[in-house]
Write a protein that holds these residues in place. Structure first.
Motif, PDB file in Angstrom:
ATOM      1  N   SER A 141     -22.329   5.868 -27.550  1.00 45.83           N
ATOM      2  CA  SER A 141     -23.645   5.508 -28.083  1.00 45.83           C
ATOM      3  C   SER A 141     -23.890   4.006 -28.092  1.00 45.83           C
ATOM      4  N   ASP A 142     -22.846   3.195 -27.928  1.00 49.23           N
ATOM      5  CA  ASP A 142     -23.053   1.752 -27.800  1.00 49.23           C
ATOM      6  C   ASP A 142     -23.873   1.427 -26.559  1.00 49.23           C
ATOM      7  N   PHE A 143     -23.825   2.304 -25.567  1.00 47.06           N
ATOM      8  CA  PHE A 143     -24.543   2.079 -24.308  1.00 47.06           C
ATOM      9  C   PHE A 143     -25.768   2.974 -24.180  1.00 47.06           C
ATOM     10  N   PHE A 144     -25.692   4.177 -24.731  1.00 44.77           N
ATOM     11  CA  PHE A 144     -26.822   5.103 -24.720  1.00 44.77           C
ATOM     12  C   PHE A 144     -26.956   5.686 -26.126  1.00 44.77           C
ATOM     13  N   PRO A 145     -27.838   5.111 -26.938  1.00 48.01           N
ATOM     14  CA  PRO A 145     -27.928   5.494 -28.365  1.00 48.01           C
ATOM     15  C   PRO A 145     -28.175   6.973 -28.613  1.00 48.01           C
ATOM     16  N   GLY A 146     -28.771   7.686 -27.635  1.00 45.86           N
ATOM     17  CA  GLY A 146     -29.041   9.103 -27.836  1.00 45.86           C
ATOM     18  C   GLY A 146     -27.792   9.932 -28.079  1.00 45.86           C
ATOM     19  N   PHE A 147     -26.629   9.424 -27.702  1.00 39.31           N
ATOM     20  CA  PHE A 147     -25.383  10.166 -27.909  1.00 39.31           C
ATOM     21  C   PHE A 147     -24.827  10.016 -29.326  1.00 39.31           C
TER      22      PHE A 147
END
Length: 461
Positions: A141-147
């Motif tokens: 989620s640091d790179f893709f907050p949706g996770f």
């Protein structure tokens, strides 16, 4: 995938052929450093490696390959085998396609390696961990907050009912197929329909099937990862090994972490330093003559599924597929394995720190998670010897029968029958290139072991 390919006779045979191996016994991996590595060529480069005419050295292996072609089991096959710093032995038979005008199969023929792309993507990720731009246990989620807030299915094969995830997906989970993600080649029921609806189809099969898949697929890696984050998981992250699109999502992370397109990063940090000039996400029109046709079996009938001249791989993909997107030659994949074998160096060029490579080929599974093998139709294998999982490939946790495969042997395979493995202790490696579905249509792995055993016995007389 990791294979029952390293047996005592093979290594004895390689030694009998005049190859030498250094022992890594007693050497312990050093802590992984996070400073960027300056890739510098040696002042004096060795001369290019030339293929050794292995048919005279490995006659039973050559006869096996010739027999496959003569019996119509495949139009062509190439093997590359090496030990330590000795020359690579290339064994080949047949052509890259049916027909007398097709080019002969050889070290520089081009083959769809499908899931043998995964170790390449994993190595790219390990370089970013080495650089300090990624951490092995960093949240996705640091790179893709949706996770950050995922849900987990309670009955993955039959229902979309779900509960909240109790932990976050990490980089380690992506690299080891423990993220709880699924795959369109694995998923069932309503989850598979969701993968298909959202175009989570990171792979090319043929021009005939590509039109529909491309219409559904996202057009960028970033959009691909974002769509994946909306899908439920099949298990809590870090609790189960399940073959997945984790290495495809990893490609999107590599883009974000490196600040450059994923395919450009792989070209710049992996292919160019190692002079791997026959590794492509899109096959150039100028190289079609050495590109293999991919076939499919319907019973005993072999039919062309993706002819080279009209192949889907001649057009740029929707985005570079980190899990199944590369076309490569046996020579290039052998170069990649030589680099892993030698702890990050190849032909005088250091591409990665030794500790980076050692970490990649170590068991990285979260505590309590095991890997029990996977079916052969995906390029997989089952083994009685305990196995773990490293970054993008399986790892033997103990010696196999008779001492081989050796403990620490790392590798993976592809859905069209390709094979790759490397034993970092004995520094023995192998690559086999064919192109047909399903990957386990013929028992190539088992029969190859027997042929190499006979070749080894001849040298001991």
């Amino acid at each position: 995938m990791t294979l029952r390919l390293l047996v005592t006779p093979i290594v004895l045979g390689a030694a009998a052929l005049g190859l030498t191996a250094a022992s890594f016994a007693g050497q312990q991996p050093q802590p992984l450093q996070t400073q960027p590595l300056q890739t510098q060529p040696a002042q004096t480069m060795p001369p290019p490696r030339m293929p050794v005419p292995a048919n005279a050295l490995l006659p039973d292996t050559q006869a096996l390959f010739d027999g496959y072609v003569r019996a119509g089991k495949m139009p062509g096959i190439v093997g590359a085998f090496g030990l330590g710093n000795g020359p690579t032995l290339f064994v080949s038979a047949g052509r890259v396609a049916d027909g007398a005008t097709a080019a002969s199969a050889g070290p520089d023929s081009l083959w769809r390696v499908y899931s043998m792309t995964k170790p390449v993507t994993a190595f790219a990720a390990m370089l970013l961990i080495q650089d300090g731009r990624l951490r092995l246990d960093q949240p996705l989620s640091d790179f893709f907050p949706g996770f950050k807030t995922m849900r987990v299915l309670t009955s993955p094969d039959t229902s979309l009912a779900s509960v909240p995830a109790t932990r976050q997906i990490t980089i380690r989970n992506l690299l080891t197929h423990t993220a709880g993600l699924s795959y369109n080649i694995i998923a069932k029921g309503p989850l598979l329909k969701e993968y298909e609806r959202l175009g989570i189809l990171p792979g090319a099969v043929s021009a005939a099937t590509e039109g529909q898949a491309r219409r559904a697929r996202p057009r960028t890696l970033g959009e691909f990862a974002t769509r994946v984050s909306t899908l439920p998981l099949i298990a809590q992250p870090g609790t189960k090994w399940s073959y997945s699109i984790g290495l495809d999502v990893m490609g999107a992370v590599i883009e974000r972490a490196s600040g450059m397109p994923f395919d450009r990063f792989v070209q710049t940090r992996v292919f160019d330093p190692m002079r791997m000039r026959s590794s492509f996400w899109t096959v150039p029109q100028s190289e079609v003559g050495r590109f293999a046709t991919n076939y499919a079996f319907a019973g005993d009938t072999r039919v062309p599924l993706d002819p080279a001249a009209t192949s889907v791989w001649l057009q740029p993909p929707s985005f570079p597929y980190g899990g199944a997107g590369l076309v490569m030659s046996a020579r290039d994949y052998d170069t990649f394995l030589r680099m892993l074998q030698d702890g990050g160096t190849v032909d005088g060029v250091r591409v990665a720190q030794a500790a980076t490579v050692a970490t990649m080929m170590s068991n990285l599974l979260p505590a309590g998670v095991t890997f029990g093998g996977i079916g052969g139709t995906t390029g997989g294998t089952q083994a009685a010897t305990p196995m773990g999982f490293g970054a993008g490939g399986s790892v033997y946790l103990a010696d196999g029968p008779g001492g081989f495969p050796g403990k620490g042997t790392y590798g993976w395979g592809g859905a069209a029958g390709t094979i790759a493995f490397v034993d970092p202790k004995t520094r023995f490696r192998g690559t086999v290139m064919v192109n047909y579905f399903p990957a386990d249509r013929w028992p190539v792995r088992q029969e190859l072991v027997a042929a190499l055993a006979k070749d080894a016995a001849r040298f001991r007389r």
